[in-house]
Design an enzyme around this catalytic site. Structure first.
Site, PDB file in Angstrom:
ATOM      1  N   ASP A   8       0.621   4.960   1.908  1.00 33.05           N
ATOM      2  CA  ASP A   8       0.443   5.341   0.509  1.00 33.05           C
ATOM      3  C   ASP A   8       1.222   6.626   0.254  1.00 33.05           C
ATOM      4  O   ASP A   8       1.031   7.631   0.962  1.00 33.05           O
ATOM      5  CB  ASP A   8      -1.035   5.563   0.203  1.00 33.05           C
ATOM      6  CG  ASP A   8      -1.830   4.267   0.207  1.00 33.05           C
ATOM      7  OD1 ASP A   8      -1.218   3.203   0.431  1.00 33.05           O
ATOM      8  OD2 ASP A   8      -3.047   4.323  -0.005  1.00 33.05           O
ATOM      9  N   ASP A 129      -7.236  -4.864  -8.147  1.00 30.82           N
ATOM     10  CA  ASP A 129      -8.059  -3.734  -7.716  1.00 30.82           C
ATOM     11  C   ASP A 129      -9.316  -3.715  -8.579  1.00 30.82           C
ATOM     12  O   ASP A 129      -9.232  -3.832  -9.807  1.00 30.82           O
ATOM     13  CB  ASP A 129      -7.299  -2.418  -7.889  1.00 30.82           C
ATOM     14  CG  ASP A 129      -5.927  -2.457  -7.221  1.00 30.82           C
ATOM     15  OD1 ASP A 129      -5.822  -3.099  -6.159  1.00 30.82           O
ATOM     16  OD2 ASP A 129      -4.987  -1.851  -7.755  1.00 30.82           O
TER      17      ASP A 129
END
Length: 240
Positions: A8, A129
């Site tokens: 990330d 998500d």
């Protein structure tokens, strides 16, 4: 099943967030390409990349470290975060990215997902998500009233390569994945589902593997950096 180590990217560095909060980022490596190579050296077959800044900005922000990874690391990679138009999709795939992950646009412009999946078969995934079963967009900052399964089913006939399902409340929390919700989604659609969020031990990986649903893989981040999961052992477990 495939193990996808997560890289990330925030402000050019490799970080992990806690439950998706940008102000709760822990920096693990200032050299994302070196981190990617380390995962490959440890035995991974894929990489999962996320441009965190890009997810909020709506356009690529951490392009430089992603390009360095694509240039130097010889395993396929998938990337999400800020990919919201066909030009950006084409640009990333032309640079050697194996798979783009479309999240926010899957909600806001589902036709783009279908067009991209048709234009680039096997190279487009949908990122879903969710908090408490409801989809969140724009870097997880905006909550919707859309159910996870309802969104996934919109793309059953679109030809997308995979769905990456992240339970935001589990992400970075080291509390285990939401096995039940992930398995329910995988049973509800024919699209391959990749589990994400909370995978923090070999037992978690075993639970996903044994959930009774046909999962394609699992993404893990913090547990790999903290040494709670060994990449080689995890990859071997999921392949077995």
């Amino acid at each position: 099943m495939i193990l996808y180590p997560a890289i990330d990217l925030k402000d050019g560095a490799c970080v992990r967030l806690y439950k998706g909060e940008m102000d709760q980022a822990t920096v693990f490596n200032d050299d994302p390409a070196a981190q990617a190579q380390a995962f490959v050296d440890q035995g991974c077959d894929w990489l999962h990349l996320v441009d965190l800044n890009g997810a909020f900005a709506g356009e690529p922000v951490n392009a430089r470290p992603v390009e360095e990874i694509l240039t130097n690391v010889k395993v396929p990679a998938q990337l999400g975060g800020g990919i919201r138009d066909m030009a950006t999709i084409e640009r990333w795939l032309s640079k050697g990215l194996q798979r783009v992950i479309l999240g926010t646009v899957a909600v806001e412009d589902p036709d783009l997902v279908r067009q991209a999946a048709k234009a680039f078969p096997g190279h487009v995934a949908v990122g879903i998500d969710a908090r408490n079963g409801m989809v969140a967009t724009r870097g997880w900052a905006e909550e919707t009233t859309i159910n996870v399964t309802d969104l996934a089913r919109q793309f059953e006939d679109a030809g997308v390569a995979a769905i990456i399902y992240t339970d935001i409340n589990r992400d970075g929390a080291m509390q285990g994945p939401n096995v039940e919700a992930t398995a329910d989604l995988a049973r509800a659609v024919s699209i391959p589902v990749i589990a994400s969020g909370g995978v923090s031990s070999m037992a978690d990986l075993q639970a996903l593997k044994d959930c009774g649903a046909p999962l394609d893989g699992a993404i893990s981040g913090r547990a790999l950096y903290d040494g709670q999961i060994n990449v080689a052992d995890a990859a071997a477990l999921l392949k077995a």
